[in-house]
Design a protein around this motif. Structure first.
Motif, PDB file in Angstrom:
ATOM      1  N   ALA A 196       0.827  -1.206   0.000  1.00  0.00           N
ATOM      2  CA  ALA A 196       0.000   0.000   0.000  1.00  0.00           C
ATOM      3  C   ALA A 196       0.859   1.252   0.000  1.00  0.00           C
ATOM      4  O   ALA A 196       0.593   2.209  -0.751  1.00  0.00           O
ATOM      5  N   GLY A 197       1.932   1.248   0.787  1.00  0.00           N
ATOM      6  CA  GLY A 197       2.823   2.406   0.798  1.00  0.00           C
ATOM      7  C   GLY A 197       3.551   2.593  -0.518  1.00  0.00           C
ATOM      8  O   GLY A 197       3.702   3.719  -1.003  1.00  0.00           O
ATOM      9  N   GLY A 198       4.010   1.484  -1.100  1.00  0.00           N
ATOM     10  CA  GLY A 198       4.707   1.586  -2.384  1.00  0.00           C
ATOM     11  C   GLY A 198       3.805   2.085  -3.496  1.00  0.00           C
ATOM     12  O   GLY A 198       4.191   2.949  -4.289  1.00  0.00           O
ATOM     13  N   LEU A 199       2.584   1.540  -3.555  1.00  0.00           N
ATOM     14  CA  LEU A 199       1.642   2.016  -4.571  1.00  0.00           C
ATOM     15  C   LEU A 199       1.290   3.484  -4.350  1.00  0.00           C
ATOM     16  O   LEU A 199       1.167   4.259  -5.306  1.00  0.00           O
ATOM     17  N   GLY A 200       1.128   3.864  -3.076  1.00  0.00           N
ATOM     18  CA  GLY A 200       0.821   5.262  -2.790  1.00  0.00           C
ATOM     19  C   GLY A 200       1.938   6.186  -3.246  1.00  0.00           C
ATOM     20  O   GLY A 200       1.675   7.256  -3.813  1.00  0.00           O
ATOM     21  N   ALA A 201       3.188   5.782  -3.006  1.00  0.00           N
ATOM     22  CA  ALA A 201       4.316   6.603  -3.455  1.00  0.00           C
ATOM     23  C   ALA A 201       4.354   6.714  -4.974  1.00  0.00           C
ATOM     24  O   ALA A 201       4.645   7.784  -5.533  1.00  0.00           O
ATOM     25  N   TRP A 202       4.055   5.621  -5.660  1.00  0.00           N
ATOM     26  CA  TRP A 202       4.067   5.658  -7.127  1.00  0.00           C
ATOM     27  C   TRP A 202       2.942   6.539  -7.659  1.00  0.00           C
ATOM     28  O   TRP A 202       3.150   7.334  -8.575  1.00  0.00           O
ATOM     29  N   PHE A 203       1.753   6.404  -7.066  1.00  0.00           N
ATOM     30  CA  PHE A 203       0.638   7.253  -7.501  1.00  0.00           C
ATOM     31  C   PHE A 203       0.938   8.725  -7.239  1.00  0.00           C
ATOM     32  O   PHE A 203       0.613   9.594  -8.057  1.00  0.00           O
ATOM     33  N   ALA A 204       1.568   9.011  -6.108  1.00  0.00           N
ATOM     34  CA  ALA A 204       1.892  10.401  -5.798  1.00  0.00           C
ATOM     35  C   ALA A 204       2.917  10.956  -6.771  1.00  0.00           C
ATOM     36  O   ALA A 204       2.840  12.130  -7.180  1.00  0.00           O
ATOM     37  N   SER A 205       3.894  10.138  -7.173  1.00  0.00           N
ATOM     38  CA  SER A 205       4.908  10.610  -8.113  1.00  0.00           C
ATOM     39  C   SER A 205       4.345  10.858  -9.506  1.00  0.00           C
ATOM     40  O   SER A 205       4.885  11.664 -10.264  1.00  0.00           O
ATOM     41  N   LEU A 209       0.785   9.513  12.258  1.00  0.00           N
ATOM     42  CA  LEU A 209       2.126   9.596  11.661  1.00  0.00           C
ATOM     43  C   LEU A 209       2.064   9.384  10.149  1.00  0.00           C
ATOM     44  O   LEU A 209       2.763  10.075   9.390  1.00  0.00           O
ATOM     45  N   ALA A 210       1.230   8.445   9.715  1.00  0.00           N
ATOM     46  CA  ALA A 210       1.063   8.234   8.275  1.00  0.00           C
ATOM     47  C   ALA A 210       0.483   9.480   7.608  1.00  0.00           C
ATOM     48  O   ALA A 210       0.885   9.856   6.500  1.00  0.00           O
ATOM     49  N   ALA A 211      -0.474  10.121   8.277  1.00  0.00           N
ATOM     50  CA  ALA A 211      -1.048  11.344   7.717  1.00  0.00           C
ATOM     51  C   ALA A 211      -0.004  12.457   7.626  1.00  0.00           C
ATOM     52  O   ALA A 211       0.047  13.200   6.637  1.00  0.00           O
ATOM     53  N   LEU A 212       0.836  12.576   8.640  1.00  0.00           N
ATOM     54  CA  LEU A 212       1.878  13.611   8.610  1.00  0.00           C
ATOM     55  C   LEU A 212       2.888  13.357   7.504  1.00  0.00           C
ATOM     56  O   LEU A 212       3.343  14.287   6.825  1.00  0.00           O
ATOM     57  N   LEU A 213       3.249  12.101   7.308  1.00  0.00           N
ATOM     58  CA  LEU A 213       4.268  11.768   6.313  1.00  0.00           C
ATOM     59  C   LEU A 213       3.744  11.843   4.884  1.00  0.00           C
ATOM     60  O   LEU A 213       4.497  12.179   3.962  1.00  0.00           O
ATOM     61  N   THR A 214       2.481  11.511   4.693  1.00  0.00           N
ATOM     62  CA  THR A 214       1.942  11.421   3.335  1.00  0.00           C
ATOM     63  C   THR A 214       0.975  12.540   2.976  1.00  0.00           C
ATOM     64  O   THR A 214       0.645  12.707   1.802  1.00  0.00           O
ATOM     65  N   GLY A 215       0.471  13.271   3.985  1.00  0.00           N
ATOM     66  CA  GLY A 215      -0.546  14.280   3.704  1.00  0.00           C
ATOM     67  C   GLY A 215      -1.889  13.675   3.353  1.00  0.00           C
ATOM     68  O   GLY A 215      -2.714  14.315   2.697  1.00  0.00           O
ATOM     69  N   SER A 216      -2.145  12.445   3.809  1.00  0.00           N
ATOM     70  CA  SER A 216      -3.372  11.728   3.451  1.00  0.00           C
ATOM     71  C   SER A 216      -4.523  12.157   4.357  1.00  0.00           C
ATOM     72  O   SER A 216      -4.435  12.048   5.590  1.00  0.00           O
ATOM     73  N   ARG A 217      -5.602  12.626   3.741  1.00  0.00           N
ATOM     74  CA  ARG A 217      -6.812  12.945   4.507  1.00  0.00           C
ATOM     75  C   ARG A 217      -7.467  11.673   5.020  1.00  0.00           C
ATOM     76  O   ARG A 217      -8.040  11.655   6.106  1.00  0.00           O
ATOM     77  N   GLY A 218      -7.389  10.602   4.244  1.00  0.00           N
ATOM     78  CA  GLY A 218      -7.965   9.341   4.688  1.00  0.00           C
ATOM     79  C   GLY A 218      -7.261   8.790   5.912  1.00  0.00           C
ATOM     80  O   GLY A 218      -7.916   8.280   6.836  1.00  0.00           O
ATOM     81  N   ALA A 219      -5.928   8.871   5.941  1.00  0.00           N
ATOM     82  CA  ALA A 219      -5.195   8.405   7.119  1.00  0.00           C
ATOM     83  C   ALA A 219      -5.544   9.258   8.340  1.00  0.00           C
ATOM     84  O   ALA A 219      -5.638   8.747   9.458  1.00  0.00           O
TER      85      ALA A 219
END
Length: 423
Positions: A87-96, A144-154
């Motif tokens: 999930a983290g890897g896919l999220g990073a790829w989608f963000a890039s 922490l996930a929200a802070l690192l990724t800026g995810s509203r869902g997290a």
């Protein structure tokens, strides 16, 4: 401010002004060029991709659940850990690649899998004695996930876990206020402020409600009605939202405006609850109505002061009326014990006047949610007065008729006093 609906209204206004000759075509073109580009929205392809991803995730979870007892402990943990990594890897790829919605979804799924991992470890090693502690750990990881990724869902996952955590702690220790949640809520509010996100502001505003509800239902509040405690919470949320929105920072204005909307809606709900739960329609306490907790009263007073301070900064008459609405709802609470021998007519009048002030406040400040909250509050209070169990229905009808006549006279006076442009 520059959301899609605003841009659509602005484009329609520019076209109309240009057609009427109010502005030159060059000026309209300059305004359009000065506007920042709109953020990409969610198209059909993204929606279909989200549904497909959720179906695949559901199929994976169903397969694992079907063979859960046959899977070794280490393999179970490895599966969940791999799910977080994927999930983290896919999220990073989608963000890039600029697919922010899908990246946010992946971060949210990762936060949910993290919670499942906590539950699994607790189940495998028999650490289930402190469910609230597990919720706190889940909430911390999601934050922490929200802070690192800026995810509203997290952030939503973290706030949901924190709300469950505080409800459990309040149930386990009803004799003490669970102020630790307040610290977690302030952290979430700081995140929403830093992000300048309206969605995050809505999440933070909603998360304040479970703490007040759970606290108002604590067993050590001897005889006090929960609606009275909730009134102080609504007052604080409303007043604090107005005060924050009065700051010159656009971030503060966005966060404060959302908090004030939920505060106004909460105030309307509380006005309805005061009538229905105190006046024998629904009885939540069998003991006589007791004095409110001092800390709750201080919160309500702080809400009124903050609303008045906001009115002093913004010079808006509507916010003065909002402070009056808050104060009148709070004043209605101590009137009920004083009217224990008969009908609490003054409390009814205070609540009706409070909701009327809320409606007029929204009209003067052109805040539609505040207007809606006031109308809902008026409807709820009238319904509660009409269908209350005790007392004469004839007297209630006479009271409502008198209140209606006073409102008509007040409207006529306003119509004469206000300039034509402001009516």
């Amino acid at each position: 401010m520059f959301d899609k609906s605003y841009r659509q209204r602005l484009e329609a206004d520019l076209a109309q002004w240009e057609a009427d000759g109010v502005i030159a075509p060059a000026a309209a073109s300059s305004i359009r060029k000065a506007l920042p580009p709109l953020a990409p929205g969610i198209n059909i392809a993204v929606v279909v991709a989200i549904v497909g991803g959720l179906l695949i995730a559901a199929a994976f979870l169903a397969f694992v659940a079907a063979h859960w007892t046959e899977i070794a402990r280490l393999l179970r943990f490895s599966i969940l850990l791999a799910g977080m990594v994927v999930a983290g890897g896919l999220g990073a790829w989608f963000a890039s690649t600029g697919r922010d919605v899908l990246a946010d979804l992946c971060a949210s799924i990762g936060a949910i899998i993290f919670g499942a991992g906590i539950a699994l470890v607790g189940q495998m090693y028999h650490l289930g004695d402190d469910f609230a502690g597990g919720m706190l750990l889940w909430s911390t990881g999601a934050f922490l996930a929200a802070l690192l990724t800026g995810s509203r869902g997290a952030l939503a996952v973290g706030l949901a876990a924190a709300s469950i955590w505080t409800c459990m702690r309040v149930y386990d220790a009803p004799d003490a206020l669970h102020l630790q949640f307040v610290a977690a809520w302030l952290i979430a509010a700081a995140i929403a402020f830093a992000w300048h996100s309206r969605a995050a502001a809505h999440l933070v505003a909603v998360a304040a409600i479970p703490w007040w509800v759970a606290t108002s239902l604590r067993f050590d509040v001897d005889g006090a009605q929960p609606s009275f405690v909730l009134a102080n919470g609504a007052a604080l949320l409303f007043g604090a939202g107005l005060a924050i929105a009065a700051a010159p920072s656009p971030r503060a204005q966005r966060l404060g405006s959302v908090l004030s909307i939920y505060g106004a809606l909460s105030l309307a709900v509380v006005a309805f609850l005061e009538v229905t739960t105190v006046d024998d329609v629904f009885r939540l306490r069998t003991a006589p109505v007791a004095a409110q907790p001092p800390w709750a009263v201080l919160c309500g007073v702080a809400g009124v002061i903050l609303a008045l301070a906001s009115a002093g900064l913004t010079r808006r008459v509507g916010e003065v009326l909002a402070a009056c609405a808050i104060g009148l709802v709070l004043v209605a609470a101590p009137i009920w014990p004083a009217s224990a021998g008969g009908e609490p007519w003054f409390a009814y009048a205070a609540l009706l006047l409070a909701m009327l002030c809320l409606v007029v406040s929204g009209v003067l400040d052109d805040v539609r949610p505040r207007i809606v909250a006031g109308w809902l509050g008026i409807a709820g209070v009238i319904a509660g007065i009409t269908w209350a169990v005790k007392g004469s229905l004839l007297r209630r009808s006479a009271f409502l008729a008198a209140a209606g006549l006073i409102a008509v006279v007040f409207a006529s006076a306003l119509n004469r006093l206000l300039p034509r442009a402001e009516r």
